[in-house]
Design a protein around this motif. Structure first.
Motif, PDB file in Angstrom:
ATOM      1  N   LEU A  94     -15.391  -2.435  26.248  1.00  0.00           N
ATOM      2  CA  LEU A  94     -16.410  -1.501  25.786  1.00  0.00           C
ATOM      3  C   LEU A  94     -17.788  -1.826  26.367  1.00  0.00           C
ATOM      4  CD1 LEU A  94     -15.337  -1.170  22.052  1.00  0.00           C
ATOM      5  CD2 LEU A  94     -15.186   0.604  23.799  1.00  0.00           C
ATOM      6  N   LEU A 130     -16.769   4.724  28.272  1.00  0.00           N
ATOM      7  CA  LEU A 130     -15.777   5.098  27.275  1.00  0.00           C
ATOM      8  C   LEU A 130     -14.695   5.967  27.899  1.00  0.00           C
ATOM      9  CD1 LEU A 130     -17.893   5.979  24.110  1.00  0.00           C
ATOM     10  CD2 LEU A 130     -16.485   3.945  24.505  1.00  0.00           C
ATOM     11  N   ARG A 152     -15.573   9.130  18.265  1.00  0.00           N
ATOM     12  CA  ARG A 152     -16.984   9.415  18.549  1.00  0.00           C
ATOM     13  C   ARG A 152     -17.170  10.801  19.145  1.00  0.00           C
ATOM     14  NH1 ARG A 152     -20.808   5.114  21.727  1.00  0.00           N
ATOM     15  NH2 ARG A 152     -21.838   6.632  23.062  1.00  0.00           N
ATOM     16  N   ALA A 163     -13.341   6.237  21.339  1.00  0.00           N
ATOM     17  CA  ALA A 163     -13.963   7.330  22.088  1.00  0.00           C
ATOM     18  C   ALA A 163     -13.584   8.671  21.489  1.00  0.00           C
ATOM     19  CB  ALA A 163     -13.550   7.256  23.556  1.00  0.00           C
ATOM     20  N   THR A 171     -12.093   4.663  33.034  1.00  0.00           N
ATOM     21  CA  THR A 171     -12.006   3.382  32.343  1.00  0.00           C
ATOM     22  C   THR A 171     -10.801   2.602  32.842  1.00  0.00           C
ATOM     23  OG1 THR A 171     -12.880   4.542  30.418  1.00  0.00           O
ATOM     24  CG2 THR A 171     -12.053   2.307  30.071  1.00  0.00           C
TER      25      THR A 171
END
Length: 939
Positions: free
Chosen positions: A528, A533, A674, A671, A624
């Motif tokens: 992270l 993300l 969020r 992620a 990522t």
């Protein structure tokens, strides 16, 4: 603050019939500037302190408070002001340590300090009071010391006075304010209440209801957030430090070693002039050495000093803490132990210490802290026991335990991770993870937060603080034990009756990434902190063999990732151009969100080309990526490359592919949380929690509750209570025999349901305790006979009718909605489908109010049996919206009523259109919720 150290009430007034002193109203608060003070109810013994406070006020402040010049308070008025009944007349005072309080100063190495008085001298710096005018209305007045105006003290006093008033049945405040007293008028306007005002005869009358509103709650939370963040900034940004050690006595060798270790960490900053460092009881006498100013006594240290580190036997700490207040110290880091974990004497010592610390405007880190490391701007503040500080970086790390901080920091070093801050709170008598999260939410130098928590003293506050932080920064947490309910020695934590899964639900609801151990904590933190993300869960794999790729795919699926089937293999002897082409081909796939790169050659060391190309492609595309490559671990130069903006991005390397995939799965779930709408607080129409509060208060008074024992409510009371929040219980009638049952059915309307009142059989149609769709008297005769025969072996007592007749509800799926007030977690809501299987398998979803509409929807969908509500196996879908509405109403009721010990709605039959609550039980008992609208100093 931690809010976990219980304090005994101060003395109850001795006069016969005098009101009890409400010790529960005592509080330690943080002001706008980050300093602390204590709030408590006024006592008759405060007369001299109140007169001193009044005399010290400016003529203007006195005129604004009393509308007249008044050099001294007349003795009769003074006696009236300090004599209150804590019901219709209430006064709260803000107090600090009086100058010069405590015994004469002693050097740190001159032996134990003199015993502290139970009540150290205090100075009043603010007063808030109300006098009930009539019914639910009270007149309020405030007076803040001139030197403490502008710190938000009036706002804090208003919050606490309003909370106390609501406990006493006051719902409305009125105040008379001179027009030129703009500061006080702004306090009322900015509090978030609906303020009405009018001017008459040159005086402004302000009127407002003190029931919490969405805006007033937001104002309080924002004030708390900013104040606690500033108090932490004062500690972490300190540039003047005092280390107080025990001196050279052999009996205190461990304390001396700790003090010397802390001082050694400060010497580099002192030599460079970046830090001003003082020391007492560390070294060989007064003088300046290595940039450090050594002194014989604490009183010899020239102030101001921002931060103090104390390593002394516990019996000496209290005296030194009093001296530190005179130096303007904002934070005290206490490395010593011997307090709450040492039994009643140690707990009493800790209470006295907190009184001194907070009364002097300080925050306390510890006891038994490992220390603090802060290095956000290139200047390292190291007041810890670490051998050397970690690399600078953008990770904030909090660890309660001092012993476990050692392996945690060692692992940080091995992985090459960089920290912005490290804080060990030890037994967290004051500073806790909540405080650090408040700070990190505002700190531009921190991107990711990691917390190792041995205990959580206030889960409700943790939930709202963590949720606010997780909305824009990842929060990764590991707790001691799966339940998070481990209570180590020295941690004063309320008991809990909540299910072991409750803390897990609190964290999930808050967007927190919860992991199993310290190893996973750093696994997740490093991805992270160094990768963007994940845009989704679609996973592609770069592997050195087909067997490895299969292993990674299996692990990815188990971690909640979606394996798209995109796999690229790199043979061990691939040329550099082949490696680049393969990597680019993989990263160019539009169906790829995240990449797992595994390079495990069977012979020789790892090829430097592969990590270089993976790092380049990951940085260029923003996908990522995690890696498992021989010879690489943590944050390495080999896997680092600049992204299009020039920012360096590092693909974290793991020792095993499974570790990499688990960390990536956690990052993807965070992620997703969020990136989705987290909803709005539920506010169902037709809810009157004030009426519910009155009903519960009346039943508590009628029920003569003692020792916290719950008082069961009658069926009529339960129905009335639920009606205040718009929930209707299906009417039913309890009867003695067949004739009464038929008469009841005639009144309710055929068809009806007939039930036994035996608790074990009451809702068990499968056991014959319930007969449905009884259409007429003939059916009723047979059903009543069968139910009475079934219940014959159960003793109901002489006053309980054996039968219950209820109007039939539409057919559907039976569910259960419950609420239970827990001493630690507060209200815990649960939802599940009815049945033995649900109870035996624990197929229940939990939530801790306040809930949002998204939380409610998730609670209804989370049980494994929930598909039965959505058209299972071709059946029509049921009215899920009605279920969500019911859960929302129960959550609002439970959140508003701490005294509602338990509530169960069962069964709740959900049909294709609406639902019916067929049964409801509830009990009430006096409660003391940990996280109310004011911050309490005791549990």
């Amino acid at each position: 603050m931690a809010d976990v150290v219980p304090r005994p009430p101060h003395g109850v007034p001795a006069e016969p019939g005098a009101p009890s002193y409400p010790a529960a109203w005592e509080a330690d608060v943080v002001l706008h500037d980050g300093s602390t003070t204590r709030l408590r109810p006024i006592r008759p013994g405060d007369a001299d302190a109140l007169q001193a406070f009044h005399v010290a006020q400016s003529e203007r402040s006195t005129f604004l408070r009393f509308f007249a010049a008044l050099e001294r308070l007349p003795e009769r008025d003074l006696a009236r002001l300090v004599s209150v009944d804590h019901v219709d007349r209430v006064a709260l005072v803000a107090v600090t340590a009086a100058p010069g309080a405590g015994p004469a100063a002693a050097g740190a190495d001159e032996g134990a300090a003199a015993p502290a008085p139970v009540d150290a001298p205090e100075r009043i710096i603010g007063v808030a009071r109300y006098d009930r005018v009539e019914g639910e209305t009270a007149e309020v007045a405030f007076n803040i010391a001139d030197a403490h105006q502008g710190k938000g003290l009036a706002s804090v006093l208003l919050e606490h006075l309003a909370a106390a008033a609501r406990e006493r049945g006051v719902r409305r405040f009125v105040a008379e304010v001179l027009p030129q007293n703009g500061r006080m008028l702004n306090v009322f306007r900015d509090a978030g209440y609906e303020v009405r005002q009018r001017t008459e005869d040159g005086v402004v009358q302000v009127i407002f209801d003190i029931d919490p509103t969405e805006r007033s709650l937001a104002v309080m939370a924002d004030r708390e957030h900013r104040a606690e963040a500033r108090s932490m900034r004062a500690l972490l940004a300190a540039r003047s430090v005092l280390v107080v050690g025990p001196g050279p006595r052999p009996a205190r060798a461990l304390h001396r070693a700790h003090a010397e270790r802390v001082l050694a960490g400060l010497v580099p900053g002192a030599r460079e002039g970046a830090l001003t460092v003082h020391a007492v009881g560390v070294g060989t006498g007064p003088g300046e050495r290595d940039g450090v100013h050594h002194h014989a006594h604490v009183d010899d240290v020239p102030g101001p000093v921002e931060l103090a580190v104390v390593v002394l036997p516990p019996e000496q700490v209290l005296d030194v803490a009093r001296r530190l207040g005179a130096l303007g110290v904002r934070g005290l880091v206490l490395l010593s132990s011997g307090f709450a974990e040492a039994g009643p004497e140690g707990l009493a010592r800790l209470r006295l210490l907190l009184g001194v610390v907070h009364g002097s405007g300080m925050r306390l880190v510890g006891p038994a802290s490992f220390g603090i490391i802060s290095q956000p701007d290139g200047t390292t503040l190291d007041v810890s026991l670490a051998e050397h500080p970690p690399r600078p970086g953008r990770i904030g790390l909090f660890c309660q335990s001092a012993p476990l901080a050692v392996p945690l920091l060692a692992a940080v070093d091995r992985r090459g991770l960089g920290l912005a801050h490290f804080v060990s709170a030890g037994h967290r008598a004051d500073v806790s993870g909540n405080d650090l999260m408040q700070f990190w939410g505002e700190d531009d130098g921190t991107d990711v937060v990691g917390l190792y928590l041995e205990s959580i003293g206030n889960p409700r506050k943790f939930s709202r603080v963590a949720r606010r932080l997780a909305a824009h920064k990842p929060v990764v947490v590991v707790t001691a034990g799966r339940s998070g309910q481990v209570v180590p020695p020295g941690h004063a934590v309320r008991p809990t009756r909540a299910p072991r899964r409750t803390l897990e639900e609190v964290m999930r609801q808050s967007g927190v990434v919860r992991v199993e151990n310290q190893h996973q904590l750093l696994d997740v933190v490093q991805v992270l902190a160094h990768q963007p993300l994940p845009a989704g869960r679609r996973t592609s794999i770069l592997a050195s063999s087909a067997s490895v790729a299969a292993l990674v795919a299996e692990a990815a699926a188990a971690a909640g990732l979606v394996v798209t089937g995109r796999v690229e293999l790199l043979v061990e002897d691939a040329r550099a151009d082949e490696v680049r082409d393969t990597v680019d081909r993989l990263y160019a796939d539009p169906q790829t969100d995240v990449v797992v790169a595994v390079r495990l050659p069977t012979l020789g060391a790892g090829d430097p080309v592969v990590p270089r190309e993976v790092a380049r492609a990951a940085a260029e595309t923003g996908r990522t990526t995690v890696a498992c490559m021989v010879g690489l671990r943590g944050i390495t130069a080999e896997l680092t490359a600049p992204d299009p903006t020039g920012r360096l991005r590092t693909v974290p390397a793991y020792s095993a592919p499974e570790d990499a995939v688990v960390a990536l799965g956690h990052a993807a779930r965070y992620a997703a949380w969020r990136g989705t709408d987290r909803g709005r607080p539920v506010r169902p129409e037709g809810v009157d929690t004030r009426a519910a509060e009155r009903l519960v208060a009346a039943r508590l008074a009628d029920g003569h509750a003692t020792d916290g024992a719950p008082v069961p409510l009658s069926p009529a009371d339960v129905a009335e209570l639920l009606a205040t929040v718009g929930v209707r219980v299906q009417p039913s009638v309890r009867v003695q025999d067949l004739d009464e049952a038929v008469a009841a059915a005639e009144r309710l309307g055929w068809p009806v349901a007939v039930k036994t009142t035996v608790p074990a059989l009451r809702h068990r149609a499968d056991l014959g305790g319930v007969r449905l769709d009884v259409a007429d008297a003939a059916e009723m005769r047979a059903d009543v006979a069968g139910i009475l025969a079934l219940a014959a072996d159960h003793d109901l007592g002489p006053d309980t009718p054996p039968l219950e007749v209820q109007a039939m509800a539409p057919h559907g799926v039976p569910c259960v909605v419950r609420s239970a007030e827990d001493p630690l977690f507060g209200p815990v809501i649960s939802f599940g489908l009815s049945g033995d299987a649900t109870d035996l398998l624990g197929d229940v979803a939990y939530g801790v109010p306040p809930l949002t509409d998204v939380d409610v929807a998730d609670i209804v969908r989370r049980p494994r049996a929930a598909p039965r509500l959505f058209g299972y196996r071709g059946l029509p879908p049921l009215d899920v919206a009605a279920v969500e509405d019911l859960v929302a109403r129960v959550s609002v009721l439970a959140d508003a009523l701490p005294d509602l010990r338990s509530l169960e709605l069962a069964p709740v039959v959900v049909s294709t259109s609406g639902l019916a609550v067929l049964g409801a039980t509830a009990s009430v008992a006096p409660a003391d919720r940990a996280d109310t609208l004011r911050r309490l100093a005791r549990t």
